[in-house]
Design a protein around this motif. Structure first.
Motif, PDB file in Angstrom:
ATOM      1  N   PHE A 265      -1.403   3.926  -4.211  1.00 51.43           N
ATOM      2  CA  PHE A 265      -2.244   2.769  -4.539  1.00 51.43           C
ATOM      3  C   PHE A 265      -3.611   3.154  -5.099  1.00 51.43           C
ATOM      4  O   PHE A 265      -3.935   2.832  -6.250  1.00 51.43           O
ATOM      5  N   TRP A 266      -4.423   3.847  -4.337  1.00 52.72           N
ATOM      6  CA  TRP A 266      -5.777   4.170  -4.806  1.00 52.72           C
ATOM      7  C   TRP A 266      -5.757   5.322  -5.809  1.00 52.72           C
ATOM      8  O   TRP A 266      -6.610   5.396  -6.690  1.00 52.72           O
ATOM      9  N   GLU A 267      -4.780   6.222  -5.678  1.00 51.09           N
ATOM     10  CA  GLU A 267      -4.716   7.350  -6.592  1.00 51.09           C
ATOM     11  C   GLU A 267      -4.481   6.867  -8.022  1.00 51.09           C
ATOM     12  O   GLU A 267      -5.052   7.379  -8.973  1.00 51.09           O
ATOM     13  N   ARG A 268      -3.631   5.824  -8.152  1.00 51.26           N
ATOM     14  CA  ARG A 268      -3.356   5.282  -9.494  1.00 51.26           C
ATOM     15  C   ARG A 268      -4.581   4.577 -10.064  1.00 51.26           C
ATOM     16  O   ARG A 268      -4.713   4.429 -11.268  1.00 51.26           O
TER      17      ARG A 268
ATOM     18  N   TYR B 109       0.829  -1.211   0.000  1.00 51.72           N
ATOM     19  CA  TYR B 109       0.000   0.000   0.000  1.00 51.72           C
ATOM     20  C   TYR B 109       0.860   1.256   0.000  1.00 51.72           C
ATOM     21  O   TYR B 109       1.937   1.292   0.588  1.00 51.72           O
ATOM     22  N   SER B 110       0.367   2.295  -0.659  1.00 51.00           N
ATOM     23  CA  SER B 110       1.066   3.574  -0.646  1.00 51.00           C
ATOM     24  C   SER B 110       0.066   4.694  -0.860  1.00 51.00           C
ATOM     25  O   SER B 110      -1.062   4.457  -1.312  1.00 51.00           O
ATOM     26  N   THR B 111       0.466   5.894  -0.514  1.00 54.78           N
ATOM     27  CA  THR B 111      -0.362   7.051  -0.776  1.00 54.78           C
ATOM     28  C   THR B 111       0.550   8.275  -0.886  1.00 54.78           C
ATOM     29  O   THR B 111       1.772   8.141  -0.758  1.00 54.78           O
ATOM     30  N   ASN B 112      -0.018   9.430  -1.136  1.00 60.17           N
ATOM     31  CA  ASN B 112       0.802  10.602  -1.425  1.00 60.17           C
ATOM     32  C   ASN B 112       0.063  11.883  -1.053  1.00 60.17           C
ATOM     33  O   ASN B 112      -1.176  11.885  -1.005  1.00 60.17           O
ATOM     34  N   MET B 113       0.787  12.938  -0.787  1.00 55.87           N
ATOM     35  CA  MET B 113       0.156  14.241  -0.499  1.00 55.87           C
ATOM     36  C   MET B 113       1.219  15.335  -0.480  1.00 55.87           C
ATOM     37  O   MET B 113       2.416  15.025  -0.365  1.00 55.87           O
ATOM     38  N   PRO B 114       0.778  16.607  -0.572  1.00 59.47           N
ATOM     39  CA  PRO B 114       1.749  17.681  -0.385  1.00 59.47           C
ATOM     40  C   PRO B 114       2.304  17.656   1.038  1.00 59.47           C
ATOM     41  O   PRO B 114       1.582  17.347   1.985  1.00 59.47           O
ATOM     42  N   VAL B 115       3.566  17.981   1.201  1.00 54.72           N
ATOM     43  CA  VAL B 115       4.189  18.006   2.547  1.00 54.72           C
ATOM     44  C   VAL B 115       3.432  18.961   3.467  1.00 54.72           C
ATOM     45  O   VAL B 115       3.280  18.707   4.665  1.00 54.72           O
ATOM     46  N   GLU B 116       2.944  20.017   2.897  1.00 52.42           N
ATOM     47  CA  GLU B 116       2.148  21.006   3.622  1.00 52.42           C
ATOM     48  C   GLU B 116       1.037  20.330   4.422  1.00 52.42           C
ATOM     49  O   GLU B 116       0.742  20.704   5.563  1.00 52.42           O
ATOM     50  N   ASP B 117       0.433  19.304   3.856  1.00 51.48           N
ATOM     51  CA  ASP B 117      -0.678  18.622   4.525  1.00 51.48           C
ATOM     52  C   ASP B 117      -0.203  17.726   5.651  1.00 51.48           C
ATOM     53  O   ASP B 117      -0.989  17.379   6.536  1.00 51.48           O
ATOM     54  N   LEU B 118       1.063  17.354   5.612  1.00 49.31           N
ATOM     55  CA  LEU B 118       1.591  16.534   6.701  1.00 49.31           C
ATOM     56  C   LEU B 118       2.021  17.398   7.875  1.00 49.31           C
ATOM     57  O   LEU B 118       2.100  16.946   8.996  1.00 49.31           O
ATOM     58  N   VAL B 119       2.322  18.636   7.592  1.00 52.80           N
ATOM     59  CA  VAL B 119       2.999  19.471   8.561  1.00 52.80           C
ATOM     60  C   VAL B 119       2.078  20.488   9.243  1.00 52.80           C
ATOM     61  O   VAL B 119       2.207  20.741  10.433  1.00 52.80           O
ATOM     62  N   ASN B 120       1.146  21.048   8.509  1.00 52.99           N
ATOM     63  CA  ASN B 120       0.367  22.155   9.053  1.00 52.99           C
ATOM     64  C   ASN B 120      -1.040  21.802   9.493  1.00 52.99           C
ATOM     65  O   ASN B 120      -1.878  22.640   9.628  1.00 52.99           O
TER      66      ASN B 120
END
Lengths: 197, 92, 217
Positions: free
Chosen positions: A176-179, A114-125
């Protein structure tokens, strides 16, 4: 075609929910593959960018400053759970401790495929944490334990279970789901479920 | 065990491929294992229908149903072998 | 549509489906229920009647389930739902004259019933069926009184005359496989049940090409 009398799982409306969501009181388990079973001492998390890499264990992650959050979580399959309590390490603190920088996006991988992705901004702020505890106890394997990512302001598929790696990247790399056709960002408040929403 | 088998996807696979696929033999693109799709490991409790190789658990097929569309990903299948239907005979 | 109460926790629903042209024993249907607010749930149920009979599904109520308690306790004769099928081309009765061994775990007996009702009179049928207790065994009268089915009935949480106490193990499978010729074997039940039976069959050298399986959650 409505089947009279059919209600489905107990669920209810509530104020302040993202569109298309209903509240459930149980905690549904959704998984795209076999449950990963790991003892806390077997688990490791690598945080890296192109240059720097740091590895954390159950012990070392607990040495960082701990955060406790109470948040609503929203699954793309239309259920929401209110007021869930998690503790762990704020992802912003983790990235600072690891000394990673220079990437606008993050690719997150789990044990398994499994994998996923997002802007770093969303992990941090936002209230994003690497969670090591749920409701004052261990996180069950079925719910992503011993350690999972929690990014409550996005749909729950972004909160990768059995988190193994957080890698900063220059581009947004679909997971995973984004693809497979789910939205690259996944904001429940804008109902970003599928690609193109 | 939190999976079922490919029989559970018989209806959705028929919708996607136009014919029954449960008896068709799929070849896993990850490990090469050949098996009827009926024997694949299927995960239904997720935002999609996921079919994995029974030998290596590698992802073979994913189907996502949304409003009016069926989205199919078959990248994990290297090849598919089906039995041909008998032709019906007719005469002039 | 009409219904038959099979046990306290299971109900057979006879379906009124326009343009139904029959099914092959072992096939199932996908049903979709829609709530008044648009919420939908889909499930698959095996056809438990023979191919010439009115299509029927047999539903066992699962505690805390979203759909099965509704179908067993609430839905009334005449209430509509959407249906797709019959579907399935793998877990279907073959047309060989090999003897037939049917292995059922709990509600896995449903598609196997379609098979034993369809099997020609001269095809030997043996059934091994496991359930928690006798109250939960569907079609019990039929399997016990049916003259042409040799049965072995296991109860995992109960005991009683005519039943074997305990799970189906390799010896139980060996005992039911006493045909003179290698049989066609059909196994249906929860995933863990089917996996253990498949292991026993392999240990007993039953050729895999004669074994068909259906696992549900």
């Amino acid at each position: 075609m409505v089947t009279p009398g059919f209600q489905g799982r107990p669920r209810r409306e509530a104020a302040n929910l993202p569109p298309g969501q209903q509240v459930v009181d149980d905690f549904p388990i959704l998984t795209a593959g076999p449950t990963i079973y790991l003892e806390p001492e077997e688990w490791e998390l690598t945080v890296r960018d192109g240059a720097v890499s740091k590895r954390y264990t159950w012990e070392s992650i607990h040495q960082l400053s701990q955060t406790n959050v109470t948040v609503d979580i929203h699954c793309v399959t239309h259920w929401s759970k209110l007021g869930t309590n998690w503790s762990g390490v704020a992802v912003g603190d983790l990235l600072d401790d690891a000394g990673v920088s220079g990437g606008e996006y993050a690719s997150i991988s789990s044990y398994g495929d499994y994998s996923t992705n997002m802007p770093v901004e969303d992990l941090v702020n936002h209230d994003a944490i690497v969670a090591t505890s749920y409701e004052n106890g261990p996180i069950e394997a079925e719910h992503g334990g011993p350690v999972r990512l929690l990014v409550p302001h996005l749909y729950l598929w972004k909160s990768a279970k059995w988190v193994r790696e957080i890698r900063l990247t220059a581009e947004d790399e679909p997971g995973f789901w984004e693809r497979l056709g789910y939205h690259i960002y996944g904001d429940p408040w804008q109902e970003q479920r599928y690609f193109g929403d | 065990m939190n999976h079922v088998d490919g029989n559970a996807l018989a209806g959705a696979l028929t919708l996607a491929f136009g014919t029954d696929m449960t008896a068709a033999i799929g070849e896993c693109a990850h490990c090469g294992h050949r098996h009827p799709f009926a024997e694949a490991h299927v995960y239904l409790r997720c935002p999609g229908m996921v079919l994995r190789c029974p030998a290596c658990s590698g992802l073979e097929i994913v189907m996502i149903e949304s409003e009016g569309r069926l989205h199919l990903s078959v990248g994990g299948v290297a090849s598919i072998s089906l039995r041909k239907a008998k032709r019906t005979s007719a005469s002039a | 549509m009409s219904d038959v109460e099979e046990t306290e926790s299971a109900r057979s629903l006879l379906l009124d489906i326009p343009d139904w042209s029959g099914h092959r024993p072992g096939q199932h249907v996908d049903i979709r229920l829609t709530a008044a607010d648009g919420y939908q749930a889909t499930r698959s149920y095996s056809l438990s009647n023979g191919p010439e009979e009115i299509p029927q599904i047999t539903v066992e109520s699962v505690e805390g389930g979203e759909v099965s308690p509704f179908l067993v306790d609430t839905i009334r004769v005449g209430d509509p739902f959407e249906i797709r099928g019959p579907v399935g081309g793998y877990f279907v009765l073959d047309e060989s004259d090999r003897p037939l061994t049917l292995i059922a775990g709990g509600s896995g007996v449903a598609p196997l019933r379609s098979m034993w009702r369809a099997a020609p009179a001269d095809r030997e049928v043996r059934l091994i069926y496991s359930a928690r207790n006798a109250d939960r065994m569907v079609f019990l009268d039929e399997v016990r009184s049916g003259p042409d089915i040799i049965t072995r009935l296991h109860l995992t949480r109960d005991t009683g005359p005519g039943f074997v106490g305990g799970r189906i193990d390799q010896n139980a499978i060996a005992a039911i496989l006493g045909h003179l010729q290698p049989p066609s074997v059909y196994v249906c039940g929860p995933t863990a049940f089917v996996e253990s039976v498949v292991t026993f069959l392999r240990e007993l050298d039953v050729p895999q090409e004669n074994v068909r399986t259906e696992r549900f959650g």
